[in-house]
Design a protein around this motif. Structure first.
Motif, PDB file in Angstrom:
ATOM      1  N   LEU A 245      -1.188   0.577   5.321  1.00 36.09           N
ATOM      2  CA  LEU A 245      -1.148   1.567   4.247  1.00 36.09           C
ATOM      3  C   LEU A 245      -1.132   2.989   4.807  1.00 36.09           C
ATOM      4  O   LEU A 245      -0.374   3.855   4.339  1.00 36.09           O
ATOM      5  CB  LEU A 245      -2.342   1.382   3.318  1.00 36.09           C
ATOM      6  N   LYS A 246      -1.948   3.259   5.799  1.00 30.11           N
ATOM      7  CA  LYS A 246      -2.027   4.603   6.369  1.00 30.11           C
ATOM      8  C   LYS A 246      -0.704   5.007   7.030  1.00 30.11           C
ATOM      9  O   LYS A 246      -0.321   6.186   6.998  1.00 30.11           O
ATOM     10  CB  LYS A 246      -3.184   4.687   7.362  1.00 30.11           C
ATOM     11  N   LYS A 247       0.005   4.049   7.608  1.00 29.38           N
ATOM     12  CA  LYS A 247       1.318   4.350   8.186  1.00 29.38           C
ATOM     13  C   LYS A 247       2.318   4.704   7.091  1.00 29.38           C
ATOM     14  O   LYS A 247       3.145   5.614   7.251  1.00 29.38           O
ATOM     15  CB  LYS A 247       1.820   3.165   9.014  1.00 29.38           C
ATOM     16  N   HIS A 248       2.265   3.980   5.974  1.00 27.43           N
ATOM     17  CA  HIS A 248       3.101   4.331   4.827  1.00 27.43           C
ATOM     18  C   HIS A 248       2.823   5.775   4.394  1.00 27.43           C
ATOM     19  O   HIS A 248       3.736   6.578   4.190  1.00 27.43           O
ATOM     20  CB  HIS A 248       2.782   3.412   3.643  1.00 27.43           C
ATOM     21  N   ILE A 249       1.539   6.080   4.232  1.00 26.66           N
ATOM     22  CA  ILE A 249       1.136   7.407   3.759  1.00 26.66           C
ATOM     23  C   ILE A 249       1.583   8.493   4.731  1.00 26.66           C
ATOM     24  O   ILE A 249       2.108   9.538   4.328  1.00 26.66           O
ATOM     25  CB  ILE A 249      -0.390   7.469   3.553  1.00 26.66           C
ATOM     26  N   GLN A 250       1.400   8.249   6.019  1.00 29.80           N
ATOM     27  CA  GLN A 250       1.776   9.244   7.030  1.00 29.80           C
ATOM     28  C   GLN A 250       3.274   9.531   6.988  1.00 29.80           C
ATOM     29  O   GLN A 250       3.700  10.691   7.073  1.00 29.80           O
ATOM     30  CB  GLN A 250       1.370   8.759   8.425  1.00 29.80           C
TER      31      GLN A 250
END
Length: 264
Positions: A245-250
């Protein structure tokens, strides 16, 4: 754009916590996976009320693992229909915008085409009738072109919709579009698209974090920005770190598709 997160990205978190995370990261909604709710024995009405309180919209991804409404095995076929009706009941309790579900598939290679096609139409019509009784909107997902899948191209979906005999919205999963083909053309060719699933894809693997595959995401996002439908960030992550999820957000933040208002 109305970005949602799939609860499968937060598998180890209780579904109520996923709503909290969506609120924290300033997303518009959550696509709850039915199996995720069952896994955590979550109460649908509690989730519904909490989502409303937090201003988070909900969609539902129906049960799909181990199911096949076209199976030659009558027991598996009948139980698959029962499980999808159970998902529709759950969608009704959650008061979701819509429920995405998978079509049936071949049991062995692509043998017995007519049998599978007939079961796909009949059982989908039965699910549509049940959904109408429960006031639930369904959305049929266009699948990836792998062995045994039946509905993998817009032309297949359009013909199927005509045979079903009623308007059946579609979920387009960007990662399911072959890399040598155009997601935008798929979008233009499909009728009644009411949901987008978004992740990256590579030659080796479907559904990888945004920016780690080979999909032309920037142009796709420009087109999606003109649509008023949920864009669900997808993936599977069973850890507590929320790395996927954090990679998506970044990626979305780096390309100015979202504002990052909290630290990740």
């Amino acid at each position: 754009m109305k970005f949602f997160i799939s609860s499968s990205l937060c598998w180890d978190y209780h579904p109520k916590e996923v709503i909290t995370l969506a609120k924290k990261f300033c997303f518009s909604g959550v696509e709850m996976w039915a199996e995720h709710i069952y896994h955590h024995d979550a109460n649908a009405k509690v989730l519904r009320d909490y989502a409303k309180e937090e201003g988070i919209a909900l969609t539902l991804h129906a049960s799909s693992w181990d199911l096949n409404i076209c199976s030659i095995n009558k027991g598996i076929q009948e139980q698959s229909v029962k499980e999808l009706k159970k998902s529709i009941d759950l969608a009704s309790q959650l008061q979701v915008l819509h429920m995405t579900f998978h079509p049936g598939r071949f049991t062995v290679k692509d043998y017995l085409w007519e049998y599978h096609q007939d079961r796909l139409i009949e059982n989908t019509q039965e699910l549509l009738a049940h959904a109408a009784d429960k006031q639930v909107t369904l959305s049929q997902e266009l699948m990836e072109p792998i062995a045994k899948e039946i509905l993998t191209q817009p032309k297949h979906m359009n013909v199927f919709q005509d045979k079903v005999g009623t308007e059946l919205p579609v979920t387009l999963d960007i990662a399911h579009v072959p890399l040598h083909e155009s997601s935008i053309q798929y979008l233009e060719q499909l009728r009644f698209v009411n949901s987008i699933h978004l992740s990256d894809s590579s030659k080796e693997q479907y559904h990888v974090p945004l920016g780690e595959g080979e999909v032309e995401l920037q142009h796709i996002l420009e087109v999606l920005s003109t649509m008023d439908v949920p864009i669900v960030l997808e993936g599977m992550d069973t850890s507590r770190e929320l790395t996927f999820l954090k990679k998506h957000i970044q990626f979305l933040y780096n390309h100015k598709w979202i504002e990052r208002k909290v630290s990740i």
